[in-house]
Design a protein around this motif. Structure first.
Motif, PDB file in Angstrom:
ATOM      1  N   GLU A 111      19.542  60.355  86.529  1.00 28.57           N
ATOM      2  CA  GLU A 111      20.201  60.153  85.242  1.00 28.57           C
ATOM      3  C   GLU A 111      19.926  58.753  84.682  1.00 28.57           C
ATOM      4  O   GLU A 111      19.562  58.591  83.515  1.00 28.57           O
ATOM      5  CB  GLU A 111      21.711  60.374  85.410  1.00 28.57           C
ATOM      6  N   ILE A 157      20.621  59.723  74.176  1.00 27.52           N
ATOM      7  CA  ILE A 157      20.973  60.286  75.481  1.00 27.52           C
ATOM      8  C   ILE A 157      21.439  61.726  75.299  1.00 27.52           C
ATOM      9  O   ILE A 157      22.405  61.983  74.607  1.00 27.52           O
ATOM     10  CB  ILE A 157      22.067  59.464  76.175  1.00 27.52           C
ATOM     11  N   ILE A 202      17.910  57.648  81.290  1.00 29.79           N
ATOM     12  CA  ILE A 202      18.606  56.907  80.235  1.00 29.79           C
ATOM     13  C   ILE A 202      17.808  55.672  79.845  1.00 29.79           C
ATOM     14  O   ILE A 202      17.627  55.369  78.663  1.00 29.79           O
ATOM     15  CB  ILE A 202      20.032  56.530  80.697  1.00 29.79           C
ATOM     16  N   LEU A 214      27.756  52.193  81.053  1.00 25.00           N
ATOM     17  CA  LEU A 214      27.689  53.613  81.370  1.00 25.00           C
ATOM     18  C   LEU A 214      28.955  54.018  82.115  1.00 25.00           C
ATOM     19  O   LEU A 214      29.284  53.459  83.162  1.00 25.00           O
ATOM     20  CB  LEU A 214      26.455  53.913  82.220  1.00 25.00           C
ATOM     21  N   ASN A 272      15.720  55.215  76.142  1.00 27.85           N
ATOM     22  CA  ASN A 272      16.356  54.192  75.309  1.00 27.85           C
ATOM     23  C   ASN A 272      15.680  52.847  75.567  1.00 27.85           C
ATOM     24  O   ASN A 272      16.298  51.916  76.090  1.00 27.85           O
ATOM     25  CB  ASN A 272      17.849  54.096  75.624  1.00 27.85           C
TER      26      ASN A 272
END
Length: 242
Positions: free
Chosen positions: A59, A231, A63, A24, A67
């Motif tokens: 966040e 995302i 994520i 990330l 996922n």
């Protein structure tokens, strides 16, 4: 904080394409690439950093949730390890999601120690993160505070070590670079660590790494930083910058 978002860059395993992981990478709608100045402001002040942590927790949690079959890596600066609220943030992420998040500790030394330790690297911080159920990676080994000596201090808590071609471009010969990579691979094998080579942009380099049993690779040869479907946590992500 609405200005910030993450993109992901693929880390491939050439022996097992199903083991894909994404690093990330922090991005901003205001500036291209990594928002270095804004990030520096957030980590230099504990108060500002707490604001950043609120964004980070929400966040990263989302994520991981949307996922469920993917693994991710999140960078933390060593100054962030000096703030108690960093550990509170990591503890607030759902315990079931943590095994899919690798915490990468970057190479810059802390600007100011908030806790007492005699070594050059905060060993206790690595231990605490490991005890929370996260796997740990030492980023950019041989650079900054992530020397071989400091790696050996924290190696009991590590799953992975990373090294990047970026640091040797036009500075070392091909033979010198290959010697260094072989040395790092020996260390990785001795301590049962995964070695990831970053900055792989050339197929010849990738094939040499593969021939030397280094299968975990990252770079533009495989993928540029981009949105990792599905995302889509911030609207208007058409401007995903490298």
């Amino acid at each position: 904080m609405n200005d910030l978002y993450f993109v992901g860059q693929k880390i491939v395993n050439l022996m097992d394409k199903n083991k894909t992981e994404y690093e990330l990478l922090l991005r901003s709608h205001s500036v291209p690439g990594f928002p270095a100045q804004k990030y520096a402001e957030y980590i230099q002040s504990e108060k500002k950093h707490n604001e950043y942590l609120e964004f980070l927790q929400d966040e990263v949690q989302q994520i991981l949730e949307i996922n469920p079959k993917q693994r991710f890596a999140l960078n933390l600066d060593q100054q962030e390890l000096e703030y108690e609220d960093t550990f509170k943030m990591l503890a607030a992420i759902d315990e079931k999601l943590r095994p899919r998040l690798m915490i990468e500790i970057t190479e810059l030394p802390p600007l100011e120690q908030k806790t007492k330790y005699d070594t050059a690297i905060n060993i206790q911080a690595f231990e605490r993160i490991s005890n929370l159920g996260y796997q740990l990676s030492l980023d950019d080994v041989t650079q900054g505070n992530n020397s071989i000596g400091n790696l050996l201090y924290v190696v009991p808590y590590l799953k992975q070590m990373k090294w990047s071609y970026i640091h040797v471009i036009n500075k070392a010969t091909k033979e010198e670079v290959e010697y260094l990579i072989r040395f790092l691979n020996l260390i990785a094998q001795q301590y049962h660590l995964n070695l990831v080579i970053e900055g792989v942009e050339d197929r010849e380099i990738s094939e040499w790494l593969f021939d030397n049993n280094i299968n975990n690779q990252q770079g533009y040869l495989f993928a540029k930083p981009a949105g990792v479907e599905p995302i889509a946590l911030v609207t208007n992500r058409l401007d995903l910058a490298d």
